[in-house]
Design a protein around this motif. Structure first.
Motif, PDB file in Angstrom:
ATOM      1  N   ARG A  63      22.591 -39.893   7.405  1.00  0.00           N
ATOM      2  CA  ARG A  63      21.318 -41.026   7.259  1.00  0.00           C
ATOM      3  C   ARG A  63      19.645 -40.175   7.794  1.00  0.00           C
ATOM      4  N   THR A  64      19.193 -40.500   7.169  1.00  0.00           N
ATOM      5  CA  THR A  64      17.822 -39.761   6.994  1.00  0.00           C
ATOM      6  C   THR A  64      17.229 -40.820   7.790  1.00  0.00           C
ATOM      7  N   THR A  65      17.414 -41.925   9.142  1.00  0.00           N
ATOM      8  CA  THR A  65      16.649 -42.130   9.825  1.00  0.00           C
ATOM      9  C   THR A  65      18.159 -42.527  11.016  1.00  0.00           C
ATOM     10  N   PRO A  66      17.474 -42.570  12.363  1.00  0.00           N
ATOM     11  CA  PRO A  66      18.053 -43.294  12.996  1.00  0.00           C
ATOM     12  C   PRO A  66      19.254 -44.703  12.938  1.00  0.00           C
ATOM     13  N   PRO A  67      20.248 -44.615  13.192  1.00  0.00           N
ATOM     14  CA  PRO A  67      21.167 -45.633  13.387  1.00  0.00           C
ATOM     15  C   PRO A  67      20.466 -46.624  13.325  1.00  0.00           C
ATOM     16  N   GLY A  68      20.664 -47.953  13.657  1.00  0.00           N
ATOM     17  CA  GLY A  68      20.580 -49.267  15.109  1.00  0.00           C
ATOM     18  C   GLY A  68      21.205 -49.307  16.166  1.00  0.00           C
ATOM     19  N   LYS A  69      21.323 -49.733  16.964  1.00  0.00           N
ATOM     20  CA  LYS A  69      22.460 -49.874  17.804  1.00  0.00           C
ATOM     21  C   LYS A  69      23.285 -50.380  17.124  1.00  0.00           C
ATOM     22  N   HIS A  70      23.671 -50.845  16.166  1.00  0.00           N
ATOM     23  CA  HIS A  70      25.067 -51.652  15.789  1.00  0.00           C
ATOM     24  C   HIS A  70      25.541 -51.318  14.925  1.00  0.00           C
ATOM     25  N   THR A  71      26.062 -50.538  13.799  1.00  0.00           N
ATOM     26  CA  THR A  71      26.456 -50.382  12.485  1.00  0.00           C
ATOM     27  C   THR A  71      27.814 -52.085  12.033  1.00  0.00           C
ATOM     28  N   LEU A  72      27.498 -52.307  11.307  1.00  0.00           N
ATOM     29  CA  LEU A  72      27.846 -53.573  10.602  1.00  0.00           C
ATOM     30  C   LEU A  72      27.958 -53.474   9.228  1.00  0.00           C
ATOM     31  N   GLN A  73      29.551 -53.007   9.245  1.00  0.00           N
ATOM     32  CA  GLN A  73      30.273 -52.598   8.134  1.00  0.00           C
ATOM     33  C   GLN A  73      31.133 -53.492   7.275  1.00  0.00           C
ATOM     34  N   ILE A  74      30.049 -54.239   5.244  1.00  0.00           N
ATOM     35  CA  ILE A  74      31.279 -54.996   4.701  1.00  0.00           C
ATOM     36  C   ILE A  74      31.835 -54.319   4.181  1.00  0.00           C
ATOM     37  N   CYS A  75      33.155 -54.564   3.526  1.00  0.00           N
ATOM     38  CA  CYS A  75      34.312 -54.113   2.692  1.00  0.00           C
ATOM     39  C   CYS A  75      33.738 -54.645   1.556  1.00  0.00           C
ATOM     40  N   ARG A  76      34.106 -53.697   0.364  1.00  0.00           N
ATOM     41  CA  ARG A  76      33.394 -53.882  -0.293  1.00  0.00           C
ATOM     42  C   ARG A  76      34.835 -53.979  -1.457  1.00  0.00           C
ATOM     43  N   ALA A  77      35.505 -53.093  -1.502  1.00  0.00           N
ATOM     44  CA  ALA A  77      37.739 -53.069  -1.532  1.00  0.00           C
ATOM     45  C   ALA A  77      37.209 -54.708  -2.406  1.00  0.00           C
ATOM     46  N   GLU A  78      38.487 -54.222  -3.132  1.00  0.00           N
ATOM     47  CA  GLU A  78      38.833 -55.507  -4.262  1.00  0.00           C
ATOM     48  C   GLU A  78      39.403 -56.358  -4.032  1.00  0.00           C
ATOM     49  N   SER A  79      40.032 -56.254  -3.021  1.00  0.00           N
ATOM     50  CA  SER A  79      40.907 -57.464  -2.264  1.00  0.00           C
ATOM     51  C   SER A  79      39.929 -58.241  -1.591  1.00  0.00           C
ATOM     52  N   CYS A  80      39.028 -58.244  -1.113  1.00  0.00           N
ATOM     53  CA  CYS A  80      37.852 -58.885   0.064  1.00  0.00           C
ATOM     54  C   CYS A  80      36.693 -59.269  -0.996  1.00  0.00           C
ATOM     55  N   GLN A  81      36.121 -58.269  -2.834  1.00  0.00           N
ATOM     56  CA  GLN A  81      35.262 -58.983  -3.610  1.00  0.00           C
ATOM     57  C   GLN A  81      35.635 -59.807  -3.758  1.00  0.00           C
ATOM     58  N   SER A  82      37.317 -60.400  -4.398  1.00  0.00           N
ATOM     59  CA  SER A  82      38.205 -61.572  -4.514  1.00  0.00           C
ATOM     60  C   SER A  82      37.942 -62.471  -4.292  1.00  0.00           C
ATOM     61  N   MET A  83      37.998 -61.916  -2.540  1.00  0.00           N
ATOM     62  CA  MET A  83      37.675 -63.043  -1.528  1.00  0.00           C
ATOM     63  C   MET A  83      36.188 -63.570  -1.213  1.00  0.00           C
ATOM     64  N   GLY A  84      35.352 -62.898  -1.757  1.00  0.00           N
ATOM     65  CA  GLY A  84      33.576 -63.490  -1.954  1.00  0.00           C
ATOM     66  C   GLY A  84      32.660 -62.541  -0.707  1.00  0.00           C
ATOM     67  N   SER A  85      33.430 -61.096  -0.732  1.00  0.00           N
ATOM     68  CA  SER A  85      32.073 -60.543  -0.283  1.00  0.00           C
ATOM     69  C   SER A  85      30.807 -59.983  -0.651  1.00  0.00           C
ATOM     70  N   ARG A  86      30.810 -60.235  -2.473  1.00  0.00           N
ATOM     71  CA  ARG A  86      29.814 -60.007  -2.767  1.00  0.00           C
ATOM     72  C   ARG A  86      28.753 -61.212  -2.014  1.00  0.00           C
ATOM     73  N   ASP A  87      29.362 -61.866  -2.118  1.00  0.00           N
ATOM     74  CA  ASP A  87      28.146 -63.052  -2.249  1.00  0.00           C
ATOM     75  C   ASP A  87      27.657 -63.062  -0.268  1.00  0.00           C
ATOM     76  N   LEU A  88      28.746 -62.650   0.291  1.00  0.00           N
ATOM     77  CA  LEU A  88      28.686 -62.175   2.131  1.00  0.00           C
ATOM     78  C   LEU A  88      27.842 -60.988   2.045  1.00  0.00           C
ATOM     79  N   GLU A  89      27.519 -60.075   0.926  1.00  0.00           N
ATOM     80  CA  GLU A  89      27.097 -58.961   1.477  1.00  0.00           C
ATOM     81  C   GLU A  89      25.109 -59.737   0.948  1.00  0.00           C
ATOM     82  N   ALA A  90      25.429 -60.358  -0.417  1.00  0.00           N
ATOM     83  CA  ALA A  90      24.468 -60.909  -0.215  1.00  0.00           C
ATOM     84  C   ALA A  90      23.557 -61.779   0.812  1.00  0.00           C
TER      85      ALA A  90
END
Length: 154
Positions: A63-90
């Motif tokens: 990172r080149t900027t300070p991180p936020g107080k919390h880091t929210l990670q969204i899974c992008r693996a195949e299983s999550c993508q097949s269950m809607g993670s791309r819509d969740l990302e958007a």
């Protein structure tokens, strides 16, 4: 901050392939690699600033900027993508007003992709800190974001 940077550089500069250990040490200590680290590292390792910047910008981990107080990670693996993670990302990007590898203007939340949280049976999954939450949908994500913005820990 320069004293901290110089100490971290000195501690790792004699290692083989010292650039990555130095960058990891700085990010582990500060949470990010500040711009003022680039010329210090370059001088210490006899590299150009462009070479150091190229490594920092190539690896999404740094990172080149300070991180936020919390880091929210969204899974992008195949299983999550097949269950809607791309819509969740958007949805997350729109709700937070940021893209991956960015932090909200209030400094509360950084958004990061992750490529498997090991929670495939409960896809799509997100993680905040050490807590993984499965079967995430837009409504639950909105509630999580609201809790994080209010200072809560997921």
């Amino acid at each position: 901050m320069n004293t901290t940077l110089e100490a971290l550089i000195q501690a790792h500069r004699d290692q083989a392939g010292a650039l990555l250990p130095i960058l990891h040490a700085i990010q582990n200590q500060l949470g990010y690699v500040p711009a003022e680290a680039t010329p210090l590292i370059a001088k210490s390792l006899n590299l150009s600033r462009a070479e150091v910047h190229g490594v920092i910008s190539f690896y999404h981990h740094f990172r080149t900027t300070p991180p936020g107080k919390h880091t929210l990670q969204i899974c992008r693996a195949e299983s999550c993508q097949s269950m809607g993670s791309r819509d969740l990302e958007a949805h997350a990007k729109a709700a937070l007003g940021i893209d991956y590898h960015q932090t909200t203007t209030d400094g509360a939340i950084s958004l990061e992709p992750v490529y498997c949280l090991g929670n495939c049976a409960c896809s799509p999954a997100v993680r905040v800190g050490d807590e993984v939450q499965g079967r995430m949908d837009a409504a639950h994500l909105d509630a999580l974001i609201a809790e994080l913005r209010q200072g809560g820990v997921a």
